[in-house]
Design a protein around this motif. Structure first.
Motif, PDB file in Angstrom:
ATOM      1  N   ARG A  95       8.245   0.969  -6.805  1.00  0.00           N
ATOM      2  CA  ARG A  95       8.833   2.152  -7.436  1.00  0.00           C
ATOM      3  C   ARG A  95       8.502   3.376  -6.595  1.00  0.00           C
ATOM      4  N   ASP A  96       9.320   4.421  -6.739  1.00  0.00           N
ATOM      5  CA  ASP A  96       9.049   5.663  -6.008  1.00  0.00           C
ATOM      6  C   ASP A  96       7.767   6.320  -6.505  1.00  0.00           C
ATOM      7  N   ARG A  97       7.505   6.170  -7.803  1.00  0.00           N
ATOM      8  CA  ARG A  97       6.309   6.762  -8.396  1.00  0.00           C
ATOM      9  C   ARG A  97       5.135   5.812  -8.197  1.00  0.00           C
ATOM     10  N   VAL A  98       3.906   6.362  -8.031  1.00  0.00           N
ATOM     11  CA  VAL A  98       2.749   5.533  -7.762  1.00  0.00           C
ATOM     12  C   VAL A  98       1.497   6.257  -8.259  1.00  0.00           C
ATOM     13  N   HIS A  99       0.460   5.503  -8.573  1.00  0.00           N
ATOM     14  CA  HIS A  99      -0.830   6.093  -8.911  1.00  0.00           C
ATOM     15  C   HIS A  99      -1.449   6.579  -7.604  1.00  0.00           C
ATOM     16  N   ARG A 100      -1.394   7.881  -7.386  1.00  0.00           N
ATOM     17  CA  ARG A 100      -1.735   8.436  -6.082  1.00  0.00           C
ATOM     18  C   ARG A 100      -3.199   8.203  -5.713  1.00  0.00           C
ATOM     19  N   GLY A 101      -4.118   8.387  -6.638  1.00  0.00           N
ATOM     20  CA  GLY A 101      -5.528   8.181  -6.321  1.00  0.00           C
ATOM     21  C   GLY A 101      -5.814   6.747  -5.908  1.00  0.00           C
ATOM     22  N   ALA A 102      -5.192   5.791  -6.599  1.00  0.00           N
ATOM     23  CA  ALA A 102      -5.400   4.381  -6.271  1.00  0.00           C
ATOM     24  C   ALA A 102      -4.790   4.044  -4.917  1.00  0.00           C
ATOM     25  N   LEU A 103      -3.602   4.595  -4.635  1.00  0.00           N
ATOM     26  CA  LEU A 103      -2.965   4.344  -3.344  1.00  0.00           C
ATOM     27  C   LEU A 103      -3.811   4.926  -2.216  1.00  0.00           C
ATOM     28  N   ASP A 104      -4.321   6.124  -2.397  1.00  0.00           N
ATOM     29  CA  ASP A 104      -5.170   6.731  -1.362  1.00  0.00           C
ATOM     30  C   ASP A 104      -6.421   5.888  -1.119  1.00  0.00           C
ATOM     31  N   ALA A 105      -7.006   5.353  -2.192  1.00  0.00           N
ATOM     32  CA  ALA A 105      -8.192   4.507  -2.039  1.00  0.00           C
ATOM     33  C   ALA A 105      -7.849   3.238  -1.264  1.00  0.00           C
ATOM     34  N   ALA A 106      -6.697   2.645  -1.561  1.00  0.00           N
ATOM     35  CA  ALA A 106      -6.297   1.404  -0.888  1.00  0.00           C
ATOM     36  C   ALA A 106      -6.067   1.627   0.600  1.00  0.00           C
ATOM     37  N   THR A 107      -5.334   2.675   0.938  1.00  0.00           N
ATOM     38  CA  THR A 107      -5.029   2.908   2.349  1.00  0.00           C
ATOM     39  C   THR A 107      -6.276   3.362   3.120  1.00  0.00           C
ATOM     40  N   ALA A 108      -7.146   4.123   2.461  1.00  0.00           N
ATOM     41  CA  ALA A 108      -8.384   4.538   3.124  1.00  0.00           C
ATOM     42  C   ALA A 108      -9.265   3.336   3.441  1.00  0.00           C
ATOM     43  N   ALA A 109      -9.187   2.306   2.606  1.00  0.00           N
ATOM     44  CA  ALA A 109     -10.003   1.112   2.822  1.00  0.00           C
ATOM     45  C   ALA A 109      -9.405   0.174   3.861  1.00  0.00           C
ATOM     46  N   GLY A 110      -8.132   0.406   4.230  1.00  0.00           N
ATOM     47  CA  GLY A 110      -7.527  -0.417   5.262  1.00  0.00           C
ATOM     48  C   GLY A 110      -6.300  -1.205   4.846  1.00  0.00           C
ATOM     49  N   ALA A 111      -5.899  -1.112   3.578  1.00  0.00           N
ATOM     50  CA  ALA A 111      -4.661  -1.771   3.150  1.00  0.00           C
ATOM     51  C   ALA A 111      -3.471  -1.059   3.786  1.00  0.00           C
ATOM     52  N   ARG A 112      -2.410  -1.820   4.099  1.00  0.00           N
ATOM     53  CA  ARG A 112      -1.217  -1.244   4.729  1.00  0.00           C
ATOM     54  C   ARG A 112      -0.082  -1.196   3.723  1.00  0.00           C
ATOM     55  N   VAL A 113       0.631  -0.089   3.686  1.00  0.00           N
ATOM     56  CA  VAL A 113       1.846   0.002   2.886  1.00  0.00           C
ATOM     57  C   VAL A 113       3.004  -0.477   3.744  1.00  0.00           C
ATOM     58  N   VAL A 114       3.730  -1.474   3.250  1.00  0.00           N
ATOM     59  CA  VAL A 114       4.855  -2.053   3.978  1.00  0.00           C
ATOM     60  C   VAL A 114       6.074  -2.058   3.060  1.00  0.00           C
ATOM     61  N   SER A 115       7.242  -2.173   3.651  1.00  0.00           N
ATOM     62  CA  SER A 115       8.465  -2.165   2.855  1.00  0.00           C
ATOM     63  C   SER A 115       8.797  -3.568   2.363  1.00  0.00           C
ATOM     64  N   ALA A 116       9.558  -3.620   1.288  1.00  0.00           N
ATOM     65  CA  ALA A 116       9.988  -4.911   0.748  1.00  0.00           C
ATOM     66  C   ALA A 116      10.798  -5.685   1.774  1.00  0.00           C
ATOM     67  N   SER A 117      11.640  -4.985   2.530  1.00  0.00           N
ATOM     68  CA  SER A 117      12.453  -5.680   3.534  1.00  0.00           C
ATOM     69  C   SER A 117      11.592  -6.254   4.648  1.00  0.00           C
ATOM     70  N   ASP A 118      10.486  -5.569   4.989  1.00  0.00           N
ATOM     71  CA  ASP A 118       9.604  -6.064   6.053  1.00  0.00           C
ATOM     72  C   ASP A 118       8.943  -7.384   5.678  1.00  0.00           C
ATOM     73  N   VAL A 119       8.573  -7.521   4.389  1.00  0.00           N
ATOM     74  CA  VAL A 119       7.811  -8.713   4.013  1.00  0.00           C
ATOM     75  C   VAL A 119       8.692  -9.842   3.491  1.00  0.00           C
ATOM     76  N   SER A 120       9.939  -9.542   3.146  1.00  0.00           N
ATOM     77  CA  SER A 120      10.767 -10.553   2.480  1.00  0.00           C
ATOM     78  C   SER A 120      10.990 -11.788   3.352  1.00  0.00           C
TER      79      SER A 120
END
Length: 248
Positions: free
Chosen positions: A98-123
């Motif tokens: 979704r376009d909307r996201v829990h911003r604090g949780a997303l920032d924590a995930a990316t700061a720890a090393g998780a990567r945000v990828v697109s649905a088309s990239d992983v499909s």
């Protein structure tokens, strides 16, 4: 010697699973409300327990983790868990459905090393993941719980795989109604469901038992409030009870 068939004797000798109380989404939200008003970090407690359970799953099947994160608290739980898992998995990829996201949780995930990828990239490479964390939908008030857009496309692609990654559902499988266990359209069956605070009625009713896999219940301290609520259902299911590690 008894003349009953062996399988009947075996069933008679096996004790029945204790009946577990299950509650509506409204009852769970009402039980959470005073703790949230006190500032208790229920989401972080839930996410830490979720991450520990996923880490245990990865011991048996190590590899990359795909996190499907929705817009609500379930997405937040999944993203905070992604932060805790970033150094335990080979890789943690996050798809924001979704376009909307829990911003604090997303920032924590990316700061720890998780990567945000697109649905088309992983499909096209879904089979490369060892585990999928389903955090698309939770117990929020929705008149229509059918998956749409990229969430539906990814779930349908996973369902079409000849051999699926293990699936851990966050609170309940996305698309399953938390109160009556109905599910229309695409739903990703879970090998494990990590539910928070209380077993949701939809996990034990309707299609819930077939879609939820093994249920882990994370204790968030809701029991005093839930004692004042009438369970929506009770069912003889085996539930793995998990204390929230940092709960006061």
């Amino acid at each position: 010697m008894s003349d009953r068939p062996a399988e009947d004797r075996e069933r008679a000798a096996t004790p029945a699973a204790p009946r577990t109380a299950a509650y509506t989404a409204d009852a769970v939200r009402a039980a959470e409300a005073p703790l949230l008003a006190e500032g208790r970090p229920l989401m972080r407690w839930a996410a830490e327990a979720l991450a520990e359970i996923v880490a245990g799953e990865l011991l048996a099947a190590p590899g990359a983790v795909l996190v499907l994160a929705g817009a609500g608290d379930n997405g937040g739980d999944a993203l905070y868990a992604a932060a805790d898992l970033a150094d335990r998995a080979d890789r943690v990829d996050v798809v924001l459905v979704r376009d909307r996201v829990h911003r604090g949780a997303l920032d924590a995930a990316t700061a720890a090393g998780a990567r945000v990828v697109s649905a088309s990239d992983v499909s096209a490479r879904l089979s490369g993941y060892s585990l999928v964390l389903d955090g698309i939908l939770g117990i929020g008030r929705l008149s229509d719980r059918r998956l749409r857009g990229s969430a539906r496309a990814l779930v349908e692609a996973l369902l079409a795989l000849p051999e699926r990654p293990r699936v851990v559902a966050v609170d309940l499988p996305s698309g399953l109604d938390p109160d009556d266990g109905t599910a229309e359209g695409a739903v990703l069956p879970a090998d494990v469901t990590v539910t928070f605070g209380a077993v949701k009625a939809g996990l034990v009713l309707g299609r819930g038992p077939d879609l939820s896999g093994r249920v882990h219940l994370v204790d968030l301290g809701l029991e005093p409030a839930l004692r004042r609520a009438h369970p929506a259902a009770t069912a003889p299911i085996a539930v793995v009870r998990v204390p929230a590690r940092h709960r006061l």
